[in-house]
Design a protein around this motif. Structure first.
Motif, PDB file in Angstrom:
ATOM      1  N   ALA A 117       0.774  -1.565   0.091  1.00 42.47           N
ATOM      2  CA  ALA A 117       0.135  -0.095  -0.075  1.00 42.47           C
ATOM      3  C   ALA A 117       0.798   1.419   0.045  1.00 42.47           C
ATOM      4  CB  ALA A 117      -1.117  -0.063   0.954  1.00 42.47           C
ATOM      5  N   ILE A 118       1.835   1.474   0.612  1.00 43.08           N
ATOM      6  CA  ILE A 118       2.938   2.636   0.752  1.00 43.08           C
ATOM      7  C   ILE A 118       3.734   2.156  -0.311  1.00 43.08           C
ATOM      8  CG2 ILE A 118       4.704   3.185   1.390  1.00 43.08           C
ATOM      9  CD1 ILE A 118       4.005   2.252   4.031  1.00 43.08           C
ATOM     10  N   ALA A 119       4.035   1.733  -1.144  1.00 38.51           N
ATOM     11  CA  ALA A 119       4.382   1.368  -2.593  1.00 38.51           C
ATOM     12  C   ALA A 119       3.819   2.092  -4.000  1.00 38.51           C
ATOM     13  CB  ALA A 119       4.962  -0.122  -3.022  1.00 38.51           C
ATOM     14  N   LEU A 120       1.959   1.779  -3.291  1.00 44.61           N
ATOM     15  CA  LEU A 120       1.566   2.396  -4.063  1.00 44.61           C
ATOM     16  C   LEU A 120       1.719   3.658  -3.978  1.00 44.61           C
ATOM     17  CD1 LEU A 120      -1.495  -0.843  -4.746  1.00 44.61           C
ATOM     18  CD2 LEU A 120       0.831  -0.449  -5.667  1.00 44.61           C
ATOM     19  N   VAL A 121       0.761   3.693  -3.001  1.00 49.72           N
ATOM     20  CA  VAL A 121       0.843   6.185  -3.065  1.00 49.72           C
ATOM     21  C   VAL A 121       1.713   6.767  -3.448  1.00 49.72           C
ATOM     22  CG1 VAL A 121       0.082   7.539  -0.753  1.00 49.72           C
ATOM     23  CG2 VAL A 121      -0.298   5.150  -0.547  1.00 49.72           C
ATOM     24  N   LEU A 122       3.449   5.905  -2.897  1.00 49.92           N
ATOM     25  CA  LEU A 122       4.479   6.741  -3.164  1.00 49.92           C
ATOM     26  C   LEU A 122       4.627   6.934  -5.321  1.00 49.92           C
ATOM     27  CD1 LEU A 122       7.045   7.952  -2.667  1.00 49.92           C
ATOM     28  CD2 LEU A 122       8.078   5.121  -2.613  1.00 49.92           C
ATOM     29  N   ALA A 123       3.982   6.030  -5.391  1.00 54.31           N
ATOM     30  CA  ALA A 123       4.026   5.704  -6.869  1.00 54.31           C
ATOM     31  C   ALA A 123       3.116   6.578  -7.812  1.00 54.31           C
ATOM     32  CB  ALA A 123       4.179   4.031  -7.672  1.00 54.31           C
ATOM     33  N   ALA A 124       1.842   6.502  -6.604  1.00 49.84           N
ATOM     34  CA  ALA A 124       0.925   7.307  -7.182  1.00 49.84           C
ATOM     35  C   ALA A 124       1.640   8.799  -7.465  1.00 49.84           C
ATOM     36  CB  ALA A 124      -0.249   7.529  -6.573  1.00 49.84           C
ATOM     37  N   LEU A 125       2.267   9.460  -6.153  1.00 55.29           N
ATOM     38  CA  LEU A 125       2.620  10.475  -5.986  1.00 55.29           C
ATOM     39  C   LEU A 125       3.653  11.165  -6.817  1.00 55.29           C
ATOM     40  CD1 LEU A 125       2.555  10.620  -2.189  1.00 55.29           C
ATOM     41  CD2 LEU A 125       0.955  12.212  -3.111  1.00 55.29           C
ATOM     42  N   VAL A 126       4.365  10.319  -6.881  1.00 56.14           N
ATOM     43  CA  VAL A 126       5.593  10.541  -8.134  1.00 56.14           C
ATOM     44  C   VAL A 126       4.674  10.842  -9.192  1.00 56.14           C
ATOM     45  CG1 VAL A 126       7.179   9.550  -9.052  1.00 56.14           C
ATOM     46  CG2 VAL A 126       7.435   9.062  -6.901  1.00 56.14           C
TER      47      VAL A 126
END
Length: 50
Positions: free
Chosen positions: A21-30
């Protein structure tokens, strides 16, 4: 120095889901920052000579 504790399968599964979940949120922000930067610079920035 403390010895690492062994995670139960339930704890390992929850940690894995949280990491994903953290990785997906980070990828979305990028992706959002990338799209906003291109939009702010304008489409002509992609047509520059290299």
């Amino acid at each position: 120095m403390t010895l690492p504790t062994q995670l139960t399968p339930e704890e390992a599964r929850r940690r894995r889901k949280r990491s994903v979940a953290i990785a997906l949120v980070l990828a979305a922000l990028v992706l959002i920052f990338y799209v906003l930067t291109i939009a702010k610079l304008g489409p002509q920035v992609l047509n520059r000579p290299l």
